[in-house]
Scaffold this motif. Structure first.
Motif, PDB file in Angstrom:
ATOM      1  N   ASP A 225       8.916   8.424   4.425  1.00  0.00           N
ATOM      2  CA  ASP A 225       7.517   8.058   4.170  1.00  0.00           C
ATOM      3  C   ASP A 225       7.404   6.903   3.184  1.00  0.00           C
ATOM      4  O   ASP A 225       6.406   6.182   3.184  1.00  0.00           O
ATOM      5  CB  ASP A 225       6.704   9.255   3.685  1.00  0.00           C
ATOM      6  N   GLU A 228       8.392   3.717   5.496  1.00  0.00           N
ATOM      7  CA  GLU A 228       7.358   3.419   6.484  1.00  0.00           C
ATOM      8  C   GLU A 228       6.171   2.683   5.881  1.00  0.00           C
ATOM      9  O   GLU A 228       5.562   1.819   6.519  1.00  0.00           O
ATOM     10  CB  GLU A 228       6.885   4.712   7.144  1.00  0.00           C
ATOM     11  N   VAL A 229       5.833   3.022   4.626  1.00  0.00           N
ATOM     12  CA  VAL A 229       4.657   2.422   3.986  1.00  0.00           C
ATOM     13  C   VAL A 229       5.021   1.186   3.171  1.00  0.00           C
ATOM     14  O   VAL A 229       4.340   0.159   3.230  1.00  0.00           O
ATOM     15  CB  VAL A 229       3.931   3.453   3.095  1.00  0.00           C
ATOM     16  N   ASP A 258      -5.187   2.660  -2.654  1.00  0.00           N
ATOM     17  CA  ASP A 258      -5.526   3.604  -1.600  1.00  0.00           C
ATOM     18  C   ASP A 258      -4.536   4.764  -1.609  1.00  0.00           C
ATOM     19  O   ASP A 258      -3.377   4.616  -2.005  1.00  0.00           O
ATOM     20  CB  ASP A 258      -5.515   2.902  -0.242  1.00  0.00           C
ATOM     21  N   SER A 259      -4.996   5.926  -1.182  1.00  0.00           N
ATOM     22  CA  SER A 259      -4.210   7.146  -1.344  1.00  0.00           C
ATOM     23  C   SER A 259      -2.887   7.109  -0.581  1.00  0.00           C
ATOM     24  O   SER A 259      -1.874   7.630  -1.055  1.00  0.00           O
ATOM     25  CB  SER A 259      -5.033   8.359  -0.907  1.00  0.00           C
ATOM     26  N   ARG A 260      -2.863   6.484   0.596  1.00  0.00           N
ATOM     27  CA  ARG A 260      -1.625   6.443   1.379  1.00  0.00           C
ATOM     28  C   ARG A 260      -0.551   5.638   0.658  1.00  0.00           C
ATOM     29  O   ARG A 260       0.606   6.085   0.543  1.00  0.00           O
ATOM     30  CB  ARG A 260      -1.895   5.847   2.764  1.00  0.00           C
ATOM     31  N   THR A 261      -0.906   4.461   0.160  1.00  0.00           N
ATOM     32  CA  THR A 261       0.075   3.636  -0.543  1.00  0.00           C
ATOM     33  C   THR A 261       0.448   4.263  -1.882  1.00  0.00           C
ATOM     34  O   THR A 261       1.615   4.234  -2.291  1.00  0.00           O
ATOM     35  CB  THR A 261      -0.472   2.215  -0.755  1.00  0.00           C
ATOM     36  N   HIS A 263       0.537   7.392  -2.582  1.00  0.00           N
ATOM     37  CA  HIS A 263       1.460   8.505  -2.333  1.00  0.00           C
ATOM     38  C   HIS A 263       2.881   7.991  -2.116  1.00  0.00           C
ATOM     39  O   HIS A 263       3.846   8.586  -2.616  1.00  0.00           O
ATOM     40  CB  HIS A 263       0.995   9.294  -1.105  1.00  0.00           C
ATOM     41  N   ALA A 264       3.008   6.894  -1.382  1.00  0.00           N
ATOM     42  CA  ALA A 264       4.339   6.328  -1.156  1.00  0.00           C
ATOM     43  C   ALA A 264       4.960   5.862  -2.465  1.00  0.00           C
ATOM     44  O   ALA A 264       6.161   6.054  -2.702  1.00  0.00           O
ATOM     45  CB  ALA A 264       4.254   5.171  -0.170  1.00  0.00           C
TER      46      ALA A 264
END
Length: 362
Positions: A225, A228-229, A258-261, A263-264
């Motif tokens: 993960d 991928e990010v 942003d939460s996705r980045t 988190h990575a």
């Protein structure tokens, strides 16, 4: 030897041809006006700032934050970062030091500041000064010095209040240095918030790169993960992370990600902790440095005359911590050998260490 030219002025090169218009000097007032015209609302303007503990006359050419940046770059505390370990891993000629880390944080912070219209110079000053409070031996110094100070040792406040105190920096610059760690109170400026993110972005990416070059981890060990990010290379990771912060500022008006980045990035930091910072070899080296630094503090408390400046009437413990915290890795190891009788063979590999042809400390 003397340059080239006639009676009016001298040039560095015999064949100098480039010219520009001979307009008035871009002085402090002009620079402040340019900031007011180009920075976005919410950015910290130099005009009206520059609050210092000891009042000074404004510089005729430089803004207050340009002045701060210059003072930090020319300070002994900043120069000594070249001899302080960033992360205790087996060293190579390409390993980061606290100095190169500070420069890379400044690159990330100013990239974000330019993109969002914040004060680039203030970000630069904060970033270059943010780690000036670190002691030798990486984060081991904080644990070592905690034992001597009622409120503990935190490199952010220590840098702002002790290591850089004599520079009489602006309150805004000091706040960003003091509060750059995420465990600290939030900085009071948008630039301070940017530097907080820039620090984490920079060290997560470059500590991983150092560990890969040192053979501690491999690219294939990274969590899926994260790759991928963020990608697997430092340059790609920095690009993704810088753009993520910039986009959040532009969209929401606050410094974040942003939460996705995010988190990575959190997963990358977790990976670094588990595989780099807390690996047995790193912990062993940290424990050696903690013992060394604490013994040095005790020595200087008992022998204050061995410190370079008199401390009559001062708190000897604080004076000793201040002196030892300012040391480079190499100087601390040398003092341990010279004053405490430490065997160099027991020293951990580190920046500035001497090695014999077999690779052991000598």
């Amino acid at each position: 030897m003397t340059g080239h030219g006639g009676d009016q002025f001298i040039t560095a090169h015999r064949d100098t041809r480039v010219t520009m218009s001979a307009d008035p000097l871009v002085d402090r007032t002009a620079r402040e006006e340019r900031e007011a015209a180009t920075l976005r609302p919410g950015a910290t303007l130099a005009h009206g700032a520059g609050h210092r503990a000891v009042e000074e006359e404004p510089d005729p050419e430089r803004t207050c934050f340009e002045r701060d940046r210059d003072r930090i770059v020319h300070s002994a505390a900043f120069r000594r970062l070249a001899g302080k370990t960033q992360v205790v891993v087996h060293p190579t000629d390409h390993q980061r030091t606290r100095l190169t880390h500070a420069i890379e944080v400044a690159q990330v912070a100013t990239s974000i500041a330019r993109a969002v219209g914040a004060n680039v110079t203030l970000c630069d000053a904060m970033a270059l000064g943010h780690d000036c409070g670190h002691g030798p031996g990486g984060h081991a110094a904080e644990e070592a010095f905690d034992a001597f100070l009622p409120d503990g040792f935190d490199h952010g406040p220590w840098g702002a209040d002790i290591a850089l105190h004599d520079l009489n920096l602006c309150a805004e610059t000091l706040d960003g240095i003091r509060n750059h760690s995420w465990s600290s109170p939030a900085p009071v400026t948008i630039e301070g918030e940017i530097v907080s993110w820039a620090d984490r972005i920079a060290y997560c990416a470059h500590d991983l790169e150092d560990a890969i070059h040192a053979g501690i981890v491999g690219v294939g060990d990274l969590p899926t993960d994260v790759v991928e990010v963020l990608g697997a290379e430092r340059r790609t990771q920095l690009g993704v992370l810088i753009r993520a912060v910039s986009a959040t500022v532009v969209e929401h008006g606050m410094v974040g990600m942003d939460s996705r980045t995010a988190h990575a990035l959190s997963q990358l930091r977790r990976f670094n902790y588990e595989h780099i910072y807390t690996r047995p070899e790193s912990l062993e080296q940290s424990h050696v440095m903690i013992r060394l630094l604490q013994q040095l503090v005790h020595y200087y408390v008992d022998h204050p005359e061995s410190m370079p400046t008199p401390h009559v009437g001062d708190d000897l413990t604080v004076a000793a911590v201040t002196y030892v915290a300012g040391m480079t890795d190499r100087f601390a190891l040398t003092q341990g050998e010279r004053l405490l009788g430490w065997d160099p063979e027991t020293f951990p590999p580190g920046i500035g260490h001497r090695y014999n042809i077999r690779g052991a400390a000598s």
